[in-house]
Design an enzyme around this catalytic site. Structure first.
Site, PDB file in Angstrom:
ATOM      1  N   ILE A  64     -31.664   3.987  -0.686  1.00 19.12           N
ATOM      2  CA  ILE A  64     -31.375   5.054  -1.642  1.00 19.12           C
ATOM      3  C   ILE A  64     -29.904   5.016  -2.045  1.00 19.12           C
ATOM      4  O   ILE A  64     -29.027   4.947  -1.188  1.00 19.12           O
ATOM      5  CB  ILE A  64     -31.683   6.439  -1.006  1.00 19.12           C
ATOM      6  CG1 ILE A  64     -33.117   6.463  -0.460  1.00 19.12           C
ATOM      7  CG2 ILE A  64     -31.463   7.564  -2.012  1.00 19.12           C
ATOM      8  CD1 ILE A  64     -33.359   7.531   0.585  1.00 19.12           C
ATOM      9  N   CYS A  65     -29.656   5.062  -3.346  1.00 22.68           N
ATOM     10  CA  CYS A  65     -28.293   5.121  -3.852  1.00 22.68           C
ATOM     11  C   CYS A  65     -27.955   6.589  -4.107  1.00 22.68           C
ATOM     12  O   CYS A  65     -28.400   7.168  -5.089  1.00 22.68           O
ATOM     13  CB  CYS A  65     -28.173   4.304  -5.140  1.00 22.68           C
ATOM     14  SG  CYS A  65     -26.499   4.259  -5.771  1.00 22.68           S
ATOM     15  N   LEU A  66     -27.206   7.175  -3.171  1.00 25.75           N
ATOM     16  CA  LEU A  66     -26.857   8.588  -3.253  1.00 25.75           C
ATOM     17  C   LEU A  66     -25.521   8.778  -2.544  1.00 25.75           C
ATOM     18  O   LEU A  66     -25.367   8.340  -1.401  1.00 25.75           O
ATOM     19  CB  LEU A  66     -27.963   9.414  -2.585  1.00 25.75           C
ATOM     20  CG  LEU A  66     -27.887  10.931  -2.678  1.00 25.75           C
ATOM     21  CD1 LEU A  66     -27.945  11.393  -4.136  1.00 25.75           C
ATOM     22  CD2 LEU A  66     -29.015  11.567  -1.883  1.00 25.75           C
TER      23      LEU A  66
END
Length: 155
Positions: free
Chosen positions: A85-87
């Protein structure tokens, strides 16, 4: 010891007062390997989907963010095929926004929010991102299809 007592407190809170649409538990007696489920939000292509996640809690937690990834495939510009996840809140500063005051409940809520509102300007999946930006109808269709195929309860 700080990590263990903090995790116990967080897990107890997650079981008694979970955020809406989110559950989190310990599959065994391992404190550093958790599982979570996020329900796809209403009026999103993930509606009615149940998404499983793996949470690996590092030795240095809460000074280091947990590693969270989707176990259920999801069609999303900020989540790759390995479930990463890109967060920003999942990364340490200076690139990320993780702070020790954040907790697993906050992270899962942030991921649920990201599912409802993708960030196409910081994608992990460039092709899905441009589809989201320039052909939202097709994106919605594909995301809905994946949800039915991988996250649906009618199997």
């Amino acid at each position: 010891m700080q990590r263990a007592s903090r995790l116990k407190r967080e897990l107890s809170l997650l079981s008694t007062e979970p955020p809406p649409g989110i559950t989190c538990w310990q599959p065994a007696d391992q404190l550093d390997d958790l599982r979570a489920q996020i329900l796809g939000g209403a009026d999103t292509p993930y509606e009615k989907g149940i998404f499983n996640l793996e949470i690996i809690v590092p030795e240095r937690y809460p000074f280091e963010p947990p590693k969270i990834r989707f176990l259920t495939p999801i069609y999303h510009p900020n989540i790759d095929s390995a479930g990463r996840i890109c967060l920003d809140v999942l990364k340490l500063p200076p690139k990320g926004a993780w702070r020790p005051s954040l907790n697993i409940s906050t992270l899962l809520t942030s991921i649920q929010l990201l599912m409802a509102e993708p960030n196409p300007d910081d994608p992990l999946m460039a092709d899905i991102s441009s589809e989201y930006k320039y052909n939202k109808q097709l994106f919605m269709l594909n995301a809905k299809e994946w949800t039915e195929k991988y996250a649906s309860q009618e199997k």
